[in-house]
Design an enzyme around this catalytic site. Structure first.
Site, PDB file in Angstrom:
ATOM      1  N   ASP A 198      38.777  95.556  56.726  1.00 58.42           N
ATOM      2  CA  ASP A 198      38.275  96.073  55.554  1.00 58.42           C
ATOM      3  C   ASP A 198      36.787  96.088  55.450  1.00 58.42           C
ATOM      4  OD1 ASP A 198      37.732  96.624  52.759  1.00 58.42           O
ATOM      5  OD2 ASP A 198      39.417  95.351  52.074  1.00 58.42           O
ATOM      6  N   LYS A 224      31.565 102.186  46.720  1.00 63.67           N
ATOM      7  CA  LYS A 224      30.522 100.997  46.846  1.00 63.67           C
ATOM      8  C   LYS A 224      29.156 101.600  47.504  1.00 63.67           C
ATOM      9  CE  LYS A 224      33.674  97.310  46.009  1.00 63.67           C
ATOM     10  NZ  LYS A 224      34.792  96.619  46.718  1.00 63.67           N
ATOM     11  N   ARG A 370      24.995  87.333  42.360  1.00 66.51           N
ATOM     12  CA  ARG A 370      24.985  88.214  43.475  1.00 66.51           C
ATOM     13  C   ARG A 370      23.782  89.076  43.184  1.00 66.51           C
ATOM     14  NH1 ARG A 370      30.340  90.975  45.204  1.00 66.51           N
ATOM     15  NH2 ARG A 370      30.031  91.690  43.144  1.00 66.51           N
TER      16      ARG A 370
HETATM   17  C1  LIG Z   1      36.169  96.778  46.469  1.00 72.72           C
HETATM   18  C2  LIG Z   1      37.304  96.276  47.264  1.00 72.72           C
HETATM   19  C3  LIG Z   1      38.566  96.582  47.018  1.00 72.72           C
HETATM   20  C4  LIG Z   1      38.879  97.618  46.297  1.00 72.72           C
HETATM   21  O1  LIG Z   1      40.161  97.858  46.254  1.00 72.72           O
HETATM   22  P1  LIG Z   1      40.679  99.095  45.142  1.00 72.72           P
HETATM   23  O2  LIG Z   1      41.819  99.245  45.533  1.00 72.72           O
HETATM   24  O3  LIG Z   1      39.859 100.354  45.530  1.00 72.72           O
HETATM   25  O4  LIG Z   1      40.371  98.644  43.786  1.00 72.72           O
HETATM   26  C5  LIG Z   1      39.264  96.016  48.053  1.00 72.72           C
HETATM   27  N1  LIG Z   1      38.864  95.013  49.071  1.00 72.72           N
HETATM   28  C6  LIG Z   1      37.758  94.814  49.154  1.00 72.72           C
HETATM   29  C7  LIG Z   1      37.268  93.984  50.245  1.00 72.72           C
HETATM   30  C8  LIG Z   1      36.712  95.446  48.350  1.00 72.72           C
HETATM   31  O5  LIG Z   1      35.610  94.825  48.588  1.00 72.72           O
END
Ligand SMILES: *Cc1c(COP(=O)(O)O)cnc(C)c1O
Length: 396
Positions: A198, A224, A370
């Protein structure tokens, strides 16, 4: 450490290779924005594009827009732009859905093409949303899939021959620790396991080399450090070698070989488009497309270097000026993400005050502070002023 002055940080900004980039973003006056790790700032190009895609493309072309403005091809086109930032090839990334849904797609696909084993290995401190998806897959599997959560330091030792998939977030949202993607992917391959990374907290802020590491799958978030806008589409990477072996768990007509034939039988298309399910959200994909223009010609190694320097400056200043705050992220820039993390027992109170004074950063319970550092639009002076604000609050 030698005293850091405003003059010194201004000099750092003057020689910053990205000093012109800040102008490409719309940042509110009087605000120091250190939350790009949660919601990236607005690239000016997005405003114009949204206007164009609504008023002209949708407004004037109506249904003809699907062909005339290339809406059908947009998820792949935007995916190709992201590919360059994460070490993927053209045709290995597609923009679609949210990160959570893409994680579901990646896990179910990796279970198909990976070894016939039932355990998914992840980290205890992984992003909660990702853990929810993993647990749900296990629950739905009727006992075939199990999730093993271990502490970060036990990951390598846990890569045994029962592990089907190693599923991790590259850059941790809370501790700011960055995994060694190359080493962990290598170890997973040696153990015969698939890897899913991820990249939500690393793509756009740090160099990522998926193919250089031999990664199998990756997913990530568009809003992000990629600045695609609130709730904007995420993306999925599938290494070319796996793409045509997958029969998607979320089979959909947009991943059909001839979607507009409306055949009653599903026949998947070749390539990354197989990962598409339903009709793409064109406005969101267009926003991300325009947002990614700020990365045109940008060297991601240099972006990562600046992320490290911003963090080094932040840590150095806090240690000199706010000794009350305890460093809670790696000191070494290469082990860190593009955010710095500290703890303080009354962090919530301090952060509320910080935000009141125009420094936007965030608090995570129980005591975590953070500060996200976006290399393309945050300056060294932002860091200096943010720490000065913290110092004032502590002195009260
Ligand atoms: C921000 C983030 C998400 C967000 O998931 P959505 O399904 O887009 O809301 C998922 N995994 C990680 C590690 C993140 O930082």
């Amino acid at each position: 450490m030698k005293k850091i002055t405003l003059e010194k940080v201004r000099e750092m900004d003057r020689i910053d290779p990205f000093r012109g980039k800040r102008e490409e973003f719309l940042l509110p006056e009087g605000i120091i924005y250190l939350d790009g790790n949660s919601l990236g700032a607005l690239p000016k190009a997005v405003r114009l594009r949204i206007r164009d895609v609504t008023e002209n493309e949708w407004g004037q072309s109506l249904i003809a827009g699907w062909d005339k403005h290339g809406w059908v091809a947009l998820p792949g086109k935007v995916g190709d732009k992201i590919a360059r930032l994460i070490g993927a090839k053209q045709g290995e990334v597609v923009v679609t859905e949210s990160t959570s849904i893409n994680l579901f797609k990646a896990v179910t696909a990796a279970l198909q093409v990976g070894p016939k084993r039932g355990t998914i290995l992840t980290e205890k401190g992984n992003f909660p949303a990702d853990l929810y998806v993993l647990d749900a897959i296990a629950r739905e599997s009727g006992g075939k899939v199990k999730i093993k959560r271990v502490a970060r330091e036990d990951l390598i030792a846990s890569l045994t021959d029962e592990i089907a998939i190693l599923c991790l977030t590259h850059a941790n949202y809370k501790t700011s620790v960055r995994h060694d993607m190359a080493a962990l992917t290598r170890r997973a391959r040696e153990a015969g396991a698939m890897t899913i990374w991820d990249l939500s907290h690393s793509a756009g802020a740090l160099p990522v080399d998926l193919n250089g590491c031999g990664a199998d799958f990756a997913i990530g978030c568009g809003y992000k450090f990629l600045n695609g806008g609130p709730g904007g589409s995420g993306y999925i990477f599938v290494a070319a070698r796996h793409q045509n072996k997958i029969l998607p768990a979320l089979a959909g007509w947009m991943g059909h070989v001839r979607p507009f034939d409306f055949s009653s039988d599903y026949q998947p298309v070749s390539g990354i488009a197989r990962q598409l399910t339903g009709t793409p959200f064109v406005i969101g994909a267009a926003a991300l497309d325009a947002a990614l223009e700020v990365f045109d010609g940008v060297d991601m190694e240099a972006v990562g270097e600046k992320a490290g320097k911003l963090g080094d400056l932040f840590i150095g200043l806090v240690e000199a000026e706010c000794p009350e705050m305890k460093l809670a992220c790696p000191r070494e820039a290469t082990g860190r993400t593009s955010q710095v993390t500290f703890t303080y027992p009354e962090a919530q109170k301090i952060m509320a005050e910080v935000v009141k004074r125009g420094v936007v950063a965030d608090f995570r319970p129980p005591d975590v502070m953070r500060f996200g550092l976006a290399p393309l639009y945050n300056s060294y002076e932002d860091v200096y002023r943010a720490v000065l604000t913290l110092k004032e609050i502590f002195k009260q």
